[in-house]
Motif scaffolding. Structure first.
Motif, mmCIF file in Angstrom:
data_model
loop_
_atom_site.group_PDB
_atom_site.id
_atom_site.type_symbol
_atom_site.label_atom_id
_atom_site.label_comp_id
_atom_site.label_asym_id
_atom_site.label_seq_id
_atom_site.Cartn_x
_atom_site.Cartn_y
_atom_site.Cartn_z
ATOM 1 N N LYS A 170 0.839 -1.204 0.000
ATOM 2 C CA LYS A 170 0.000 0.000 0.000
ATOM 3 C C LYS A 170 0.870 1.249 0.000
ATOM 4 O O LYS A 170 0.621 2.202 -0.748
ATOM 5 C CB LYS A 170 -0.908 -0.035 1.239
ATOM 6 C CG LYS A 170 -2.097 0.875 1.102
ATOM 7 C CD LYS A 170 -3.129 0.648 2.172
ATOM 8 C CE LYS A 170 -4.224 1.698 2.034
ATOM 9 N NZ LYS A 170 -5.192 1.651 3.101
ATOM 10 N N MET A 171 1.897 1.195 0.837
ATOM 11 C CA MET A 171 2.834 2.308 0.900
ATOM 12 C C MET A 171 3.563 2.468 -0.435
ATOM 13 O O MET A 171 3.735 3.585 -0.926
ATOM 14 C CB MET A 171 3.828 2.035 2.028
ATOM 15 C CG MET A 171 4.997 2.972 2.098
ATOM 16 S SD MET A 171 6.415 2.352 1.177
ATOM 17 C CE MET A 171 7.664 3.491 1.776
ATOM 18 N N LYS A 173 2.561 1.763 -3.453
ATOM 19 C CA LYS A 173 1.696 2.404 -4.443
ATOM 20 C C LYS A 173 1.597 3.896 -4.163
ATOM 21 O O LYS A 173 1.655 4.711 -5.077
ATOM 22 C CB LYS A 173 0.304 1.769 -4.416
ATOM 23 C CG LYS A 173 0.250 0.406 -5.072
ATOM 24 C CD LYS A 173 -1.168 -0.136 -5.026
ATOM 25 C CE LYS A 173 -1.218 -1.543 -5.597
ATOM 26 N NZ LYS A 173 -2.506 -2.193 -5.305
ATOM 27 N N ALA A 174 1.454 4.235 -2.872
ATOM 28 C CA ALA A 174 1.336 5.652 -2.509
ATOM 29 C C ALA A 174 2.614 6.411 -2.860
ATOM 30 O O ALA A 174 2.577 7.615 -3.086
ATOM 31 C CB ALA A 174 1.023 5.788 -1.019
ATOM 32 N N GLN A 175 3.745 5.703 -2.902
ATOM 33 C CA GLN A 175 5.001 6.365 -3.271
ATOM 34 C C GLN A 175 5.274 6.243 -4.767
ATOM 35 O O GLN A 175 6.398 6.440 -5.224
ATOM 36 C CB GLN A 175 6.175 5.795 -2.468
ATOM 37 C CG GLN A 175 6.061 5.990 -0.970
ATOM 38 C CD GLN A 175 5.884 7.432 -0.543
ATOM 39 O OE1 GLN A 175 6.135 8.370 -1.308
ATOM 40 N NE2 GLN A 175 5.420 7.634 0.671
ATOM 41 N N GLY A 176 4.252 5.860 -5.520
ATOM 42 C CA GLY A 176 4.385 5.868 -6.979
ATOM 43 C C GLY A 176 5.140 4.680 -7.540
ATOM 44 O O GLY A 176 5.690 4.757 -8.645
ATOM 45 N N ILE A 177 5.189 3.583 -6.792
ATOM 46 C CA ILE A 177 5.914 2.400 -7.265
ATOM 47 C C ILE A 177 4.944 1.483 -8.009
ATOM 48 O O ILE A 177 3.847 1.194 -7.513
ATOM 49 C CB ILE A 177 6.570 1.660 -6.084
ATOM 50 C CG1 ILE A 177 7.672 2.529 -5.474
ATOM 51 C CG2 ILE A 177 7.112 0.298 -6.512
ATOM 52 C CD1 ILE A 177 8.183 2.047 -4.137
ATOM 53 N N HIS B 76 -0.401 4.195 -8.755
ATOM 54 C CA HIS B 76 1.025 4.538 -8.669
ATOM 55 C C HIS B 76 1.407 5.682 -9.591
ATOM 56 O O HIS B 76 2.399 6.357 -9.375
ATOM 57 C CB HIS B 76 1.900 3.303 -8.922
ATOM 58 C CG HIS B 76 1.875 2.799 -10.324
ATOM 59 N ND1 HIS B 76 0.992 1.832 -10.759
ATOM 60 C CD2 HIS B 76 2.615 3.134 -11.399
ATOM 61 C CE1 HIS B 76 1.212 1.601 -12.028
ATOM 62 N NE2 HIS B 76 2.180 2.368 -12.446
ATOM 63 N N ALA B 79 0.496 9.071 -7.931
ATOM 64 C CA ALA B 79 1.302 9.409 -6.762
ATOM 65 C C ALA B 79 2.193 10.619 -7.039
ATOM 66 O O ALA B 79 2.582 11.331 -6.119
ATOM 67 C CB ALA B 79 2.137 8.205 -6.351
ATOM 68 N N ARG B 84 0.144 11.207 0.613
ATOM 69 C CA ARG B 84 -0.904 10.621 1.452
ATOM 70 C C ARG B 84 -0.385 10.192 2.808
ATOM 71 O O ARG B 84 0.705 9.656 2.923
ATOM 72 C CB ARG B 84 -1.466 9.355 0.771
ATOM 73 C CG ARG B 84 -2.334 9.639 -0.407
ATOM 74 C CD ARG B 84 -2.321 8.444 -1.324
ATOM 75 N NE ARG B 84 -3.212 7.396 -0.875
ATOM 76 C CZ ARG B 84 -3.272 6.193 -1.438
ATOM 77 N NH1 ARG B 84 -2.466 5.892 -2.438
ATOM 78 N NH2 ARG B 84 -4.112 5.303 -1.001
ATOM 79 N N PHE B 86 -2.032 7.772 5.941
ATOM 80 C CA PHE B 86 -3.171 6.913 6.270
ATOM 81 C C PHE B 86 -3.490 6.981 7.760
ATOM 82 O O PHE B 86 -2.705 7.469 8.562
ATOM 83 C CB PHE B 86 -2.865 5.464 5.900
ATOM 84 C CG PHE B 86 -2.403 5.285 4.482
ATOM 85 C CD1 PHE B 86 -3.311 5.268 3.427
ATOM 86 C CD2 PHE B 86 -1.053 5.131 4.204
ATOM 87 C CE1 PHE B 86 -2.872 5.093 2.133
ATOM 88 C CE2 PHE B 86 -0.613 4.954 2.897
ATOM 89 C CZ PHE B 86 -1.523 4.944 1.867
ATOM 90 N N MET B 91 0.907 1.797 8.037
ATOM 91 C CA MET B 91 0.574 1.682 6.622
ATOM 92 C C MET B 91 1.465 2.528 5.708
ATOM 93 O O MET B 91 1.654 2.200 4.556
ATOM 94 C CB MET B 91 -0.885 2.118 6.460
ATOM 95 C CG MET B 91 -1.703 1.345 5.487
ATOM 96 S SD MET B 91 -1.138 -0.304 5.228
ATOM 97 C CE MET B 91 -2.480 -1.202 5.888
ATOM 98 N N GLY B 92 2.006 3.615 6.239
ATOM 99 C CA GLY B 92 2.643 4.594 5.365
ATOM 100 C C GLY B 92 4.134 4.421 5.155
ATOM 101 O O GLY B 92 4.746 5.161 4.386
ATOM 102 N N ARG B 109 9.349 9.690 -5.789
ATOM 103 C CA ARG B 109 7.956 9.550 -6.193
ATOM 104 C C ARG B 109 7.722 10.338 -7.475
ATOM 105 O O ARG B 109 8.099 11.496 -7.579
ATOM 106 C CB ARG B 109 7.048 10.091 -5.079
ATOM 107 C CG ARG B 109 5.602 9.735 -5.244
ATOM 108 C CD ARG B 109 4.855 9.957 -3.948
ATOM 109 N NE ARG B 109 4.797 11.369 -3.596
ATOM 110 C CZ ARG B 109 4.932 11.847 -2.366
ATOM 111 N NH1 ARG B 109 5.131 11.042 -1.365
ATOM 112 N NH2 ARG B 109 4.860 13.141 -2.132
ATOM 113 N N GLY B 110 7.124 9.668 -8.457
ATOM 114 C CA GLY B 110 6.846 10.339 -9.728
ATOM 115 C C GLY B 110 8.042 10.395 -10.660
ATOM 116 O O GLY B 110 7.978 10.985 -11.728
ATOM 117 N N ARG B 113 12.670 5.069 -11.643
ATOM 118 C CA ARG B 113 13.608 4.495 -10.690
ATOM 119 C C ARG B 113 14.675 3.739 -11.456
ATOM 120 O O ARG B 113 14.421 2.701 -12.045
ATOM 121 C CB ARG B 113 12.860 3.593 -9.710
ATOM 122 C CG ARG B 113 12.013 4.425 -8.751
ATOM 123 C CD ARG B 113 11.058 3.582 -7.946
ATOM 124 N NE ARG B 113 9.921 4.385 -7.502
ATOM 125 C CZ ARG B 113 9.877 5.045 -6.354
ATOM 126 N NH1 ARG B 113 10.868 4.990 -5.510
ATOM 127 N NH2 ARG B 113 8.820 5.764 -6.040
#
Lengths: 305, 264
Positions: A170-171, A173-177, B76, B79, B84, B86, B91-92, B109-110, B113
Motif C-alpha cells: 500500500k505504501m 503504491k502511494a510512493q508511486g511504485i 502509482h 502518486a 498521502r 493513512f 501503513m505509510g 515519487r513520480g 527508478r
C-alpha cells in the motif's frame, strides 16, 4: 570410525551439491523473503534449467551459451507466473502451481523423454561430481558473483522499490511504485537464478531428469531458513544475509549426507525435509504466541494487584 | 487545483449490500486550500479521498489535478501529484527498511527508478535536516529500521515523506486518530506547519470537530455520500462545535449529536 570416514569421504560432494542448491535458495530468497510470495514455480523451473542445458550441450552448444539459455527459459517461466498473478489476479501460490504443472509438459518436450544423460567425460562441463574440488571452486565463484550482483541491485533505486513492494504494498503504491511490474520482475529474476542452478545441477550430476525438480521449493526454503538461523545472530546486513542463504544450502546437504551415511531409509528423506521446514516455519508463530501470552499474564497480575 | 466533478461510487452495485458511498459529488479546491472534512461513519469521507488517490476508480464523474484528468490513472501514476498519510501508522512506511531508505523511496515519487544507487551522500544530509525539523530525534537514526519506531514517530515520518516532494494535493485520512492525544497534537501541529510552509492544497479527514474547526481555511461536512455543508473564510473562523452540530441536524435532518464518534 567407518561412519566418520564415510562422512568425510562424502563431504566434498555434499559441499558441491550444497553450493548448487544454495544458488537455487538465493532465487527462492528473492520471492519468499523479499517479495513475500511463496513461488512454487521453482519446482518446474529448476527442471527447465536442467533440461535446456542438457539438451543444448548434447547438441554441441557451448556450456556458457547453454547456461544462458537455461536461465532465459527460467525467466520466461517466472514471467508466466507473474502474468498469472498480476494481470490475471490469480493468488501467487496458485499461479506458481499452474506454471509448475505447465512446465511438466514443457520439460518433457524439451528433454524428449523422461531423462537425458549429460556425461562429463563426453561433454565440456563446468562442474561434475567426478572432479568435486574443481567444481567447488567454480561454484564458490558463481555464488560470490551472484551475491555481489544482487547486493548491488537491491541497493539501487529500482532494487529498493522492489524491496518496498514486498514489504508494504500500500505504501509502495502511494510512493508511486509500480508494484505489479516489480512483482513480475522479482519472479523473473528468481526463476532465472533457479534455472541457472538447474543447469549447474544437470552438469554436476551428469543427467537431466523430469523428476529433478520435485520438492525443490522445500529444499530452497530449508536453505533460506537454516541460513537465517545461522547468520541472523552475526549480522543483519543484506550481503551477509545472502551469503547465509548460500551457506544454508551447504549445511542442508551436509546434514543430508550424514543422514545417508547413517543408513537411514532414503525413501523418508523428502518427508524429513518437509517436516524440518514445517517446524522451522512454525517457530516464529509459536514465538509470538508464547510471548503474547506472557504479556497478558503480566497485565493480569498487575490488575490483580 | 483539485477538482471532483459529479463523482459517484457505488459498492456492491446490484446486490442486497449495495452502498452508495459517493453520490454525485462535486468539489473544487483552489491552490493552497486546506479543507477539513467531517461526517459520521460511512458518510463517504474516506471513499472520497480514495477516489482522489486512485485506490479505486470512480464509477462516473471526473477527477482532475491542475487540469490533468486523472480519473482513470492507476494509483502509482497518480502518486506523482499526491501525498498521502493513512489512519494506520503502520501503513505509510516500509517496516523492514531503514528511515533513509524510506525517505529515498518518497524522494523519487513520480520519477523513473533507475539503477543508480538509491541514496546519495548529499541526499542523506538533506534527510537529516528534514528529520531534525520533526524534533523527534530521528535525524541520528537514519539507518534504523522503521519497524522499530513508535506509532507517532512512524506517522510523523510518513507525513514528512508525503510532503517532501511538495505534492499538488495532500490527503490526510484521519491520520491522527490512532495516536495518543499528545502525539496526535504533535503530528497535527507538524501537518499544519508543512501545509502552511509549502502552501499545500490539502484534504484532511478528521473525527475531531475541534480540530476540524481549528485547522484549515475551509470545512466540509459529508453525510450519506453527499457534501451537506461547505463553509469557508470568515464564516469558518466563527464556527463552534455547538454551531456545527446545529448546522448538521438542519442540513441532514438527523441528530448529529447521537454520532458519538464525532464529538471526540
Amino acid at each position: 570410525m567407518d561412519l566418520l570416514e564415510s562422512i568425510l569421504n562424502a563431504l566434498p560432494g555434499a559441499v558441491a551439491q550444497g553450493l548448487i542448491w544454495g544458488i537455487m535458495a538465493i532465487g527462492v530468497f528473492i520471492t519468499f523473503k523479499i517479495l513475500d510470495v511463496a513461488d512454487l514455480t521453482v519446482d518446474g523451473s529448476i527442471c527447465t534449467g536442467m533440461a535446456v542445458c542438457a539438451v543444448l550441450m548434447t547438441n554441441g552448444v557451448n556450456v556458457w551459451i547453454a547456461m544462458l539459455c537455461a536461465m532465459l527459459a527460467g525467466m520466461l517461466a517466472g514471467l508466466v507466473t507473474g502474468i498469472f498473478h498480476t494481470f490475471m489476479g490469480i493468488p501467487a501460490i496458485l499461479a506458481g502451481i499452474l506454471t509448475q504443472l505447465m512446465l511438466w509438459s514443457v520439460n518433457l518436450k524439451i528433454l524428449g523423454g523422461a531423462n537425458l544423460a549429460l556425461p562429463a567425460r563426453t561433454y565440456d562441463v563446468l562442474v561434475t561430481l567426478l572432479r568435486t574440488n574443481q567444481s567447488i571452486i567454480v561454484l564458490v565463484l558463481f555464488t560470490v558473483v551472484l551475491v555481489m550482483l544482487l547486493y548491488w541491485f537491491f541497493g539501487t533505486e529500482f532494487g529498493s522499490a522492489v524491496r518496498a513492494t514486498g514489504c508494504n504494498i500500500k505504501m509502495s503504491k502511494a510512493q508511486g511504485i509500480n508494484t505489479d511490474f516489480n512483482k513480475v520482475f522479482g519472479l523473473i529474476l528468481s526463476n532465472g537464478i533457479v534455472a541457472l542452478s538447474g543447469a549447474l545441477l544437470a552438469q554436476y550430476s551428469g543427467s537431466a531428469d523430469i523428476n529433478g525438480g520435485r520438492g525443490a521449493i522445500v529444499i530452497g526454503l530449508a536453505a533460506v531458513i537454516i541460513g537465517e538461523a545461522v547468520i541472523s545472530k552475526i549480522s543483519k546486513n543484506f550481503f551477509v544475509h545472502l551469503i547465509g542463504v548460500a551457506l544454508g544450502g551447504i549445511i542442508y546437504y551436509i546434514v543430508y549426507q550424514v543422514v545417508i551415511c547413517l543408513k537411514v531409509d532414503t525413501d523418508f528423506l523428502k518427508m524429513l525435509s518437509a517436516l524440518v521446514v514445517a517446524v522451522f516455519l512454525a517457530v516464529p508463530y509459536w514465538k509470538t504466541k508464547y510471548f503474547s501470552k506472557k504479556k497478558q499474564q503480566k497485565k493480569g497480575a498487575a490488575s490483580n494487584a | 487545483m483539485l477538482e471532483l466533478k459529479n463523482v459517484t461510487k457505488i459498492f456492491n452495485a446490484g446486490t442486497i449490500n449495495e452502498k452508495v458511498a459517493l453520490d454525485d459529488i462535486s468539489l473544487t479546491l483552489n491552490d493552497g486550500d486546506f479543507v477539513t472534512v467531517i461526517g459520521g461513519n460511512g458518510a463517504g469521507k474516506s471513499t472520497m479521498l480514495n477516489a482522489v488517490a486512485g485506490t479505486y476508480f470512480a464509477d462516473s464523474g471526473t477527477v482532475t489535478v491542475d487540469g490533468v484528468d486523472i480519473t482513470r490513472l492507476p494509483e502509482h501514476k497518480r502518486a506523482k501529484f499526491i501525498g498521502r498519510v493513512f489512519q494506520d501508522p503502520m501503513m505509510g512506511t516500509a517496516a523492514d527498511m531503514w528511515i533513509e531508505e524510506n525517505m529515498a523511496l518518497a524522494n523519487r515519487r513520480g520519477m523513473r527508478r533507475s539503477l543508480r544507487w538509491a541514496i546519495t551522500k548529499k541526499e542523506r544530509e538533506k534527510y537529516r535536516t528534514m528529520l531534525s525539523e520533526l524534533e523527534l530525534g530521528l535525524e541520528n537514526r537514519l539507518s534504523t529500521k522503521v519497524g522499530l519506531l513508535s506509532g507517532g514517530q512512524r506517522q510523523a515520518l510518513t507525513l514528512l515523506m508525503a510532503v517532501m516532494k511538495q505534492p499538488k494535493v495532500l490527503l490526510l485520512d484521519e491520520h491522527t486518530a490512532a495516536l495518543d492525544p499528545k502525539t496526535a497534537a504533535t503530528v497535527l501541529q507538524l501537518s499544519e506547519k508543512f501545509i502552511t510552509e509549502y502552501k499545500l492544497t490539502t484534504l484532511m479527514v478528521t473525527h475531531n470537530m475541534k480540530d476540524a474547526i481549528a485547522h484549515g481555511n475551509r470545512l466540509i461536512m459529508m453525510n450519506a455520500g453527499k457534501i451537506v455543508l461547505d463553509i469557508c473564510g470568515e464564516e469558518k473562523k466563527k464556527l463552534t462545535v455547538e454551531k456545527l452540530l446545529e448546522l448538521f441536524s438542519k442540513s441532514s435532518g438527523t441528530d448529529f449529536a447521537n454520532d458519538r464518534a464525532l464529538l471526540g
